[in-house]
Write a protein that holds these residues in place. Sequence first.
Motif, PDB file in Angstrom:
ATOM      1  N   ARG A 196      38.665  52.901  -6.689  1.00 48.78           N
ATOM      2  CA  ARG A 196      38.872  53.268  -5.292  1.00 48.78           C
ATOM      3  C   ARG A 196      39.561  52.135  -4.527  1.00 48.78           C
ATOM      4  O   ARG A 196      40.477  52.361  -3.738  1.00 48.78           O
ATOM      5  N   ARG A 197      39.143  50.921  -4.819  1.00 53.93           N
ATOM      6  CA  ARG A 197      39.753  49.749  -4.169  1.00 53.93           C
ATOM      7  C   ARG A 197      41.229  49.637  -4.551  1.00 53.93           C
ATOM      8  O   ARG A 197      42.085  49.410  -3.696  1.00 53.93           O
ATOM      9  N   ARG A 254      39.745  70.595  -6.950  1.00 48.44           N
ATOM     10  CA  ARG A 254      38.651  71.443  -7.432  1.00 48.44           C
ATOM     11  C   ARG A 254      37.403  70.604  -7.703  1.00 48.44           C
ATOM     12  O   ARG A 254      36.289  70.978  -7.331  1.00 48.44           O
ATOM     13  N   LEU A 255      37.582  69.444  -8.338  1.00 47.37           N
ATOM     14  CA  LEU A 255      36.432  68.581  -8.605  1.00 47.37           C
ATOM     15  C   LEU A 255      35.809  68.082  -7.298  1.00 47.37           C
ATOM     16  O   LEU A 255      34.586  67.979  -7.187  1.00 47.37           O
ATOM     17  N   TYR A 256      36.645  67.797  -6.331  1.00 50.42           N
ATOM     18  CA  TYR A 256      36.141  67.373  -5.026  1.00 50.42           C
ATOM     19  C   TYR A 256      35.285  68.491  -4.421  1.00 50.42           C
ATOM     20  O   TYR A 256      34.195  68.255  -3.898  1.00 50.42           O
ATOM     21  N   ALA A 257      35.763  69.720  -4.511  1.00 45.59           N
ATOM     22  CA  ALA A 257      34.996  70.860  -4.001  1.00 45.59           C
ATOM     23  C   ALA A 257      33.669  71.002  -4.744  1.00 45.59           C
ATOM     24  O   ALA A 257      32.640  71.309  -4.131  1.00 45.59           O
ATOM     25  N   ALA A 281      36.170  63.014 -13.079  1.00 45.52           N
ATOM     26  CA  ALA A 281      35.492  63.945 -13.997  1.00 45.52           C
ATOM     27  C   ALA A 281      34.308  63.269 -14.680  1.00 45.52           C
ATOM     28  O   ALA A 281      33.252  63.883 -14.866  1.00 45.52           O
ATOM     29  N   GLU A 282      34.456  62.018 -15.061  1.00 42.73           N
ATOM     30  CA  GLU A 282      33.335  61.286 -15.673  1.00 42.73           C
ATOM     31  C   GLU A 282      32.163  61.186 -14.708  1.00 42.73           C
ATOM     32  O   GLU A 282      31.002  61.336 -15.108  1.00 42.73           O
ATOM     33  N   LEU A 283      32.451  60.910 -13.462  1.00 41.46           N
ATOM     34  CA  LEU A 283      31.397  60.822 -12.452  1.00 41.46           C
ATOM     35  C   LEU A 283      30.709  62.172 -12.267  1.00 41.46           C
ATOM     36  O   LEU A 283      29.489  62.239 -12.102  1.00 41.46           O
ATOM     37  N   ARG A 284      31.483  63.246 -12.305  1.00 42.79           N
ATOM     38  CA  ARG A 284      30.887  64.589 -12.232  1.00 42.79           C
ATOM     39  C   ARG A 284      29.938  64.815 -13.406  1.00 42.79           C
ATOM     40  O   ARG A 284      28.815  65.272 -13.236  1.00 42.79           O
ATOM     41  N   ASP A 285      30.398  64.470 -14.591  1.00 42.63           N
ATOM     42  CA  ASP A 285      29.574  64.666 -15.792  1.00 42.63           C
ATOM     43  C   ASP A 285      28.283  63.856 -15.727  1.00 42.63           C
ATOM     44  O   ASP A 285      27.260  64.279 -16.255  1.00 42.63           O
ATOM     45  N   ALA A 286      28.343  62.693 -15.077  1.00 41.83           N
ATOM     46  CA  ALA A 286      27.161  61.841 -14.936  1.00 41.83           C
ATOM     47  C   ALA A 286      26.327  62.207 -13.702  1.00 41.83           C
ATOM     48  O   ALA A 286      25.297  61.602 -13.455  1.00 41.83           O
ATOM     49  N   ARG A 287      26.797  63.209 -12.954  1.00 37.46           N
ATOM     50  CA  ARG A 287      26.126  63.662 -11.733  1.00 37.46           C
ATOM     51  C   ARG A 287      26.014  62.544 -10.693  1.00 37.46           C
ATOM     52  O   ARG A 287      25.061  62.470  -9.928  1.00 37.46           O
ATOM     53  N   GLU A 288      27.025  61.707 -10.652  1.00 42.16           N
ATOM     54  CA  GLU A 288      27.114  60.611  -9.678  1.00 42.16           C
ATOM     55  C   GLU A 288      27.983  61.084  -8.521  1.00 42.16           C
ATOM     56  O   GLU A 288      29.114  60.637  -8.343  1.00 42.16           O
ATOM     57  N   TYR A 289      27.436  61.986  -7.712  1.00 44.53           N
ATOM     58  CA  TYR A 289      28.226  62.685  -6.720  1.00 44.53           C
ATOM     59  C   TYR A 289      28.691  61.811  -5.556  1.00 44.53           C
ATOM     60  O   TYR A 289      29.773  62.028  -5.020  1.00 44.53           O
ATOM     61  N   PHE A 313      29.617  58.644  -5.619  1.00 41.88           N
ATOM     62  CA  PHE A 313      30.793  57.911  -6.082  1.00 41.88           C
ATOM     63  C   PHE A 313      31.937  58.871  -6.420  1.00 41.88           C
ATOM     64  O   PHE A 313      33.105  58.568  -6.181  1.00 41.88           O
ATOM     65  N   MET A 314      31.587  60.030  -6.955  1.00 41.53           N
ATOM     66  CA  MET A 314      32.599  61.034  -7.271  1.00 41.53           C
ATOM     67  C   MET A 314      33.346  61.459  -6.014  1.00 41.53           C
ATOM     68  O   MET A 314      34.584  61.531  -6.004  1.00 41.53           O
ATOM     69  N   GLY A 315      32.612  61.756  -4.957  1.00 44.41           N
ATOM     70  CA  GLY A 315      33.233  62.187  -3.713  1.00 44.41           C
ATOM     71  C   GLY A 315      34.127  61.113  -3.113  1.00 44.41           C
ATOM     72  O   GLY A 315      35.228  61.395  -2.638  1.00 44.41           O
ATOM     73  N   GLN A 316      33.674  59.882  -3.159  1.00 42.49           N
ATOM     74  CA  GLN A 316      34.474  58.778  -2.618  1.00 42.49           C
ATOM     75  C   GLN A 316      35.777  58.610  -3.404  1.00 42.49           C
ATOM     76  O   GLN A 316      36.845  58.428  -2.811  1.00 42.49           O
ATOM     77  N   LEU A 317      35.687  58.684  -4.723  1.00 42.48           N
ATOM     78  CA  LEU A 317      36.888  58.498  -5.532  1.00 42.48           C
ATOM     79  C   LEU A 317      37.808  59.713  -5.435  1.00 42.48           C
ATOM     80  O   LEU A 317      39.028  59.564  -5.361  1.00 42.48           O
ATOM     81  N   ALA A 318      37.248  60.916  -5.403  1.00 44.67           N
ATOM     82  CA  ALA A 318      38.077  62.120  -5.241  1.00 44.67           C
ATOM     83  C   ALA A 318      38.818  62.067  -3.907  1.00 44.67           C
ATOM     84  O   ALA A 318      39.979  62.474  -3.827  1.00 44.67           O
ATOM     85  N   GLU A 319      38.176  61.570  -2.882  1.00 46.90           N
ATOM     86  CA  GLU A 319      38.843  61.406  -1.585  1.00 46.90           C
ATOM     87  C   GLU A 319      39.992  60.412  -1.699  1.00 46.90           C
ATOM     88  O   GLU A 319      41.087  60.652  -1.193  1.00 46.90           O
TER      89      GLU A 319
END
Length: 195
Positions: free
Chosen positions: A18-19, A68-71, A38-46, A48-54
Amino acid sequence: MAGAQSVDELRQRAHDSRRRLGGLFDDADLERAKGLVAELRDAREYEFMGQLAEAVSRVDPKDVTNRRLYAQCLIETGKATVAIELLKPLSRRLAVGHPEFAETTGLLGRAYKQIFFDAGDKTGAAARDALRQAIAMYRAPLDHDPDGHTWHGVNLLALLTRARRLGIKAAPDLQPLDIARRLVDALGRIPADQR
């Protein structure tokens, strides 16, 4: 301990990615970031997932998979209506044969399904509408390719059955038993190790 270390490592990679995307980055950095979502989604780390998808969306707003992953992250964190607002225009611009069409449409179904299941009164107008919308969304990819979208069919079958039990008229032309047979047949054609 190994699991905690790998989660910490995954979080650190997300933070670093992200940085990088917030400064000078190259195509490889962007591709790694997309894979990491996608890795963050699989790990259910939402979180961090949302921040990186943004962050990915800010530099590549037309990446359909990332959107789609962001949604999905939004749905998983209790923001189903926001996810719907992101997914509707996305699904409308995708051709039925596009690889993300079924995923995006199915995720719309997932968002509406979540609204239905979260409703205290399953027979209220909002819950009934959400159930009808979920059924319509899961139906679209299954109608297009019944053998290729069995997970949509399983959700469709479950929701139709629930609608019938509640006396809610949704997709009256569909019969749960017919869908169940189609699904069993379709799954039977898939090699056991790939089901």
